[in-house]
Design an enzyme around this catalytic site. Structure first.
Site, short mmCIF file in Angstrom:
data_model
loop_
_atom_site.label_atom_id
_atom_site.label_comp_id
_atom_site.label_asym_id
_atom_site.label_seq_id
_atom_site.Cartn_x
_atom_site.Cartn_y
_atom_site.Cartn_z
N TYR A 125 0.80 -1.22 0.00
CA TYR A 125 0.00 0.00 0.00
C TYR A 125 0.83 1.27 0.00
CZ TYR A 125 -5.03 -0.30 0.32
OH TYR A 125 -6.36 -0.39 0.03
N LYS A 194 1.67 -13.81 6.20
CA LYS A 194 1.95 -14.91 5.27
C LYS A 194 3.46 -15.20 5.39
CE LYS A 194 0.48 -17.55 1.81
NZ LYS A 194 -0.65 -18.49 1.82
N ASP A 227 -4.58 -16.70 4.79
CA ASP A 227 -5.61 -17.48 4.09
C ASP A 227 -6.41 -18.31 5.08
OD1 ASP A 227 -3.12 -18.60 4.35
OD2 ASP A 227 -3.16 -19.73 2.49
N ASP A 251 -6.58 -4.19 5.03
CA ASP A 251 -7.58 -3.59 4.15
C ASP A 251 -8.65 -4.63 3.78
OD1 ASP A 251 -8.54 -1.56 2.30
OD2 ASP A 251 -7.80 -2.88 0.73
#
Ligand code: NAD
Length: 369
Positions: A125, A194, A227, A251
């Site tokens: 971002y 992640k 995930d 987000d």
């Protein structure tokens, strides 16, 4: 002089009408407040040559606290998003999005009370991007290829986005999440990442979160791969408390969690930094409803609740939240989006819902907890 001088950015589209209602609801708590009304956005661009004049930033720097209604970001005009600019200019590094079930709001789930703490300044971002085919992108691709054999596989027609995650940026957001948990009597912080794949960015985020957790023995700490987190949130959302995430995952999961509790109409938000704090509804300016006295003011009012707690007016915040919750639960004086059928003729307008909340507020003397 009022005890609290607060910047109020009234926004555009549906902004002014929900601002009027939210302002009245906050005043009705009885706190001593003086609004420093500021305009920004498209109309201001036409008159002052910029959508975000310095006077707005100066006002927030001076008052340290602001509440803001949505501002339109027209697509493809080169008009910089005022929302993103405010976060950057004021270094509002922590985005806080509580996602809570209110009985009466239509949703597939109940008993959810999750707070998302999203890092607001780094990650993909940060906007460091190189367009495909430009000499900068090609140069970068060649340089990376000389540093890492895997990078030889990057195709020359690739666009590139850079994902910086720093020790300093992570340290301040994870500590913010733990401090928030302590201050709000929360029991658990979950770091989302992640790290199994992105070892040097998400891996760093996780390592720093684990280290910081040692300083907060009274708050449980765990982590989830993003995930898996998404799957858990749709299966057992009641099980989660405070989530702390890098910018992009934050987000995405903020909207996922808003969806779990009934959508953007009831989702408040806060952007917090060292120099100031900005409280705003999660939804946009819904231009098609402009001036129709139709939309739901709840998200901005609940953003006001967060603001009241932030400025030390916890009792006022708790009472206002209770008044909103009771009006929603009764389901009589609510806007169209809260009715089972959107064409329901018994739906009231923005102002009328605000009036019902103020009437209810007068009956709420105090809130336990
Ligand atoms: P939006 O949230 O404005 O509207 C999408 C739909 O959600 C609306 O058509 C309406 O059906 C519903 N909705 C939104 N707010 C509602 C409310 N309070 N009550 C009832 N229904 C409501 O999203 P969009 O159409 O994607 O964006 C419109 C503009 O707002 C864009 O220019 C966008 O950039 C901007 N925006 C601003 C902010 C902000 O200021 N923080 C945030 C998001 C979008």
């Amino acid at each position: 002089m009022a005890k609290h001088r607060i910047t109020f950015i009234t926004g555009d589209g549906i902004g002014p009408e929900i601002s009027e209602v939210a302002g009245k609801c906050i005043e009705a708590t009885g706190i001593d407040v003086e609004w420093d009304i500021q305009t920004a956005g498209l109309d201001v661009l036409e008159k002052e040559g910029t959508p975000l004049p310095d006077r707005v930033l100066e006002s927030i720097r001076r008052n340290k606290v602001a509440i803001k209604a949505p501002i339109t970001t027209p697509v493809g005009t080169g008009f910089r998003s005022v929302n993103v600019a405010l976060r950057k200019e004021l270094d509002l590094y922590a985005c806080v999005r509580p996602c809570k079930s209110y009985p009466g709001v239509r949703s597939r789930y109940e008993n959810i009370d999750i707070v998302i703490v999203r890092e607001n300044t780094e990650d993909l971002y940060a906007g460091i991007e190189f367009q495909k085919g430009t000499k900068e992108a090609l140069k970068l691709i060649n340089e990376i290829a000389s540093l890492d054999p895997k990078a030889k596989k990057i195709r020359p027609d690739s666009g590139i986005s850079i994902k910086p995650i720093s020790v300093e940026g992570t340290e301040r957001i994870v500590r913010f999440a733990f401090e928030y948990a302590l201050a709000n009597r929360r029991k658990r912080v979950t770091a989302v990442h992640k790290a199994n794949i992105m070892k040097y960015t998400d891996g760093l985020f996780l390592e720093i979160a684990r280290e910081a957790a040692k300083d907060y023995p009274d708050i449980a700490f765990d982590d989830r791969i993003v995930d898996n987190m998404c799957m858990q949130l749709v299966q057992v959302p009641e099980g989660y408390d405070v989530l702390v995430l890098p910018n992009l995952y934050g987000d995405i999961l903020s909207d996922l969690c808003a969806g779990l509790v009934g959508g953007l109409g009831v989702a408040p938000g806060a952007n917090i930094g060292e120099k100031g704090s900005l409280f705003e509804a999660t939804h946009g300016s819904a231009p098609k409803y402009k001036g129709m006295n139709k939309v739901n003011p709840t998200a901005l009012i609940l953003s006001g609740v967060l603001m009241l707690r932030h400025i030390g007016e916890k009792n006022a915040g708790d009472r206002l939240e209770q008044a909103v919750a009771e009006v929603i639960k009764e389901g009589k004086y609510v806007t169209y989006d809260m009715k089972e059928k959107r064409q329901d003729k018994s739906a009231v307008g923005t102002r009328e819902m605000g009036e019902a909340i103020i009437t209810k507020l007068k009956k709420v003397v105090s809130v336990k907890g």
